[in-house]
Design a protein around this motif. Structure first.
Motif, short mmCIF file in Angstrom:
data_model
loop_
_atom_site.label_atom_id
_atom_site.label_comp_id
_atom_site.label_asym_id
_atom_site.label_seq_id
_atom_site.Cartn_x
_atom_site.Cartn_y
_atom_site.Cartn_z
N THR A 55 -2.55 7.98 2.03
CA THR A 55 -2.87 6.56 1.88
C THR A 55 -4.32 6.31 2.23
OG1 THR A 55 -0.62 5.81 2.31
CG2 THR A 55 -2.37 4.22 2.67
N LEU A 56 -5.01 5.65 1.32
CA LEU A 56 -6.40 5.27 1.53
C LEU A 56 -6.45 3.80 1.88
CD1 LEU A 56 -7.98 7.07 -1.57
CD2 LEU A 56 -7.39 8.01 0.67
N ASP A 57 -7.09 3.50 2.99
CA ASP A 57 -7.10 2.12 3.49
C ASP A 57 -8.28 1.33 2.95
OD1 ASP A 57 -6.04 3.26 6.78
OD2 ASP A 57 -4.86 2.77 4.99
N CYS A 58 -8.05 0.05 2.75
CA CYS A 58 -9.11 -0.86 2.33
C CYS A 58 -8.86 -2.22 2.97
CB CYS A 58 -9.11 -1.00 0.81
SG CYS A 58 -10.26 -2.26 0.18
N VAL A 59 -9.84 -2.70 3.70
CA VAL A 59 -9.77 -4.03 4.31
C VAL A 59 -10.92 -4.85 3.77
CG1 VAL A 59 -9.94 -5.31 6.47
CG2 VAL A 59 -8.65 -3.18 6.40
N TYR A 97 0.60 6.89 -8.30
CA TYR A 97 -0.26 5.95 -7.59
C TYR A 97 0.51 4.67 -7.26
CZ TYR A 97 -4.30 8.66 -9.38
OH TYR A 97 -5.21 9.64 -9.68
N SER A 98 0.26 4.14 -6.10
CA SER A 98 0.81 2.82 -5.76
C SER A 98 -0.17 2.07 -4.89
CB SER A 98 2.17 2.96 -5.06
OG SER A 98 2.03 3.66 -3.84
N TRP A 99 -0.10 0.74 -4.98
CA TRP A 99 -1.01 -0.11 -4.25
C TRP A 99 -0.22 -1.16 -3.49
CZ3 TRP A 99 -1.92 1.84 -9.04
CH2 TRP A 99 -3.11 2.60 -9.19
N ASN A 100 -0.66 -1.39 -2.26
CA ASN A 100 -0.01 -2.37 -1.39
C ASN A 100 -1.03 -3.43 -1.02
OD1 ASN A 100 0.82 -3.69 1.08
ND2 ASN A 100 2.46 -2.21 1.19
N SER A 108 -2.01 -11.23 4.28
CA SER A 108 -1.92 -11.56 5.70
C SER A 108 -2.82 -10.67 6.55
CB SER A 108 -0.46 -11.45 6.18
OG SER A 108 0.02 -10.12 5.98
N THR A 109 -3.02 -9.44 6.10
CA THR A 109 -3.88 -8.51 6.84
C THR A 109 -5.16 -8.19 6.07
OG1 THR A 109 -2.66 -6.66 5.87
CG2 THR A 109 -1.97 -7.42 8.06
N SER A 110 -5.38 -8.91 4.95
CA SER A 110 -6.57 -8.68 4.10
C SER A 110 -6.73 -7.20 3.78
CB SER A 110 -7.84 -9.18 4.81
OG SER A 110 -7.77 -10.56 5.00
N SER A 111 -5.65 -6.61 3.33
CA SER A 111 -5.70 -5.19 3.03
C SER A 111 -5.19 -4.91 1.61
CB SER A 111 -4.90 -4.38 4.04
OG SER A 111 -3.53 -4.72 3.96
N PHE A 112 -5.72 -3.88 1.03
CA PHE A 112 -5.33 -3.46 -0.33
C PHE A 112 -5.34 -1.94 -0.32
CE2 PHE A 112 -4.23 -3.80 -4.53
CZ PHE A 112 -5.20 -3.43 -5.46
N ASN A 113 -4.27 -1.36 0.20
CA ASN A 113 -4.21 0.08 0.41
C ASN A 113 -3.67 0.81 -0.81
OD1 ASN A 113 -5.15 -0.40 2.98
ND2 ASN A 113 -3.11 -0.37 3.90
N PHE A 114 -4.10 2.04 -0.93
CA PHE A 114 -3.81 2.87 -2.11
C PHE A 114 -3.13 4.15 -1.64
CE2 PHE A 114 -3.98 5.15 -5.82
CZ PHE A 114 -5.09 5.96 -6.05
N THR A 115 -1.96 4.43 -2.20
CA THR A 115 -1.21 5.62 -1.84
C THR A 115 -1.06 6.55 -3.04
OG1 THR A 115 0.02 4.48 -0.10
CG2 THR A 115 0.99 6.51 -0.98
N ILE A 116 -1.34 7.80 -2.80
CA ILE A 116 -1.09 8.83 -3.81
C ILE A 116 0.10 9.66 -3.31
CG2 ILE A 116 -2.00 10.82 -5.08
CD1 ILE A 116 -4.82 9.73 -4.54
N THR A 117 1.12 9.71 -4.12
CA THR A 117 2.32 10.47 -3.77
C THR A 117 2.22 11.87 -4.38
OG1 THR A 117 3.59 8.42 -3.80
CG2 THR A 117 4.84 10.48 -3.95
N ALA A 118 2.66 12.85 -3.61
CA ALA A 118 2.64 14.24 -4.10
C ALA A 118 1.26 14.60 -4.66
CB ALA A 118 3.73 14.45 -5.15
#
Lengths: 113, 117
Positions: free
Chosen positions: B20-24, B64-67, B71-81
């Motif tokens: 997971t790559l974090d972005c705030v 790829y998925s994005w969350n 509320s936390t001003s975040s837009f995180n990016f997850t790469i599975t496998a």
């Protein structure tokens, strides 16, 4: 067909020279941009044109001058090149004003020696 | 002021791990857009996703998925496998419709992801 194309891809030149980078987009977008990516990979906007009108002019040396002959083209001219101008320059375009379809060119790596 | 923070400068994983790559982000605008771009070693910027501020639904595209969480001003990016081909620098970016910042992308400093075989 490449959506946003910029030429040249690589440019090596001596200090003091004047050079130009050309950009063309075939997406029908209204807005075009120049971004600079420094040696630490940080990307920052330099200029933006909307329908040939300059709308963003960041604090860059006035040796850098953008020119937009029409809304499909945005060129970047750099006078009196300095070592610190070495970077990757990206052209981009987007549709309307909501950043829709933001597309980047493949970049021009400028090396000043 | 618009600002994007990617606190992870470098991440190394082994193939098939999830990462997971974090972005705030910071903005005072109510309408804004968030982006993720991938920059592989070849240097081009590859668009991955654009999300507007009114759409908080999570998005999945293959591995790829994005969350997006306002509320936390975040837009995180997850790469599975993860795969070796995922090795690249990933940039999160923000833009808004406000006059003086119109169309401008504010980039984070990027996260270098290395996936080892």
């Amino acid at each position: 067909d490449t959506a946003v194309s910029q030429t040249p891809k690589y440019l090596v030149t001596q200090m003091g020279n004047d050079k130009s980078i050309k950009c063309e987009q075939n997406l029908g977008h209204d807005t075009m941009y120049w971004y600079k990516q420094d040696s630490k990979k940080f990307l920052k906007i330099m200029f933006s044109y909307n329908n040939k009108e300059l709308i963003i002019n960041e604090t860059v040396p006035n040796r850098f001058s953008p020119k937009s002959p029409d809304k499909a083209h945005l060129n970047l001219h750099i006078n009196s090149l300095e070592l610190g101008d070495s970077a990757v320059y990206f052209c981009a375009s987007s549709q309307t004003r909501d950043s829709y379809g933001y597309t980047f060119g493949s970049g021009t790596r400028l090396t000043v020696v | 002021a618009q600002k994007v923070t990617q606190a992870q400068t470098e991440i190394s994983v082994v193939e098939k791990e999830d990462v997971t790559l974090d972005c705030v982000y910071e903005t005072r605008d109510t309408t804004y857009y968030l982006f993720w771009y991938k920059q592989p070693p070849s240097g081009e910027l590859v668009f991955l996703i654009r999300r507007n501020s009114f759409d908080e639904q999570n998005e999945i595209s293959g591995r790829y998925s994005w969350n997006f969480q306002k509320s936390t001003s975040s837009f995180n990016f997850t790469i599975t496998a993860s795969q070796v081909v995922d090795s690249a620098v990933y940039f999160c970016a923000l833009s808004s419709d406000r006059g003086s910042t119109l169309g401008r992308l504010y980039f984070g400093r990027g996260t270098q992801l290395t996936v080892w075989p």
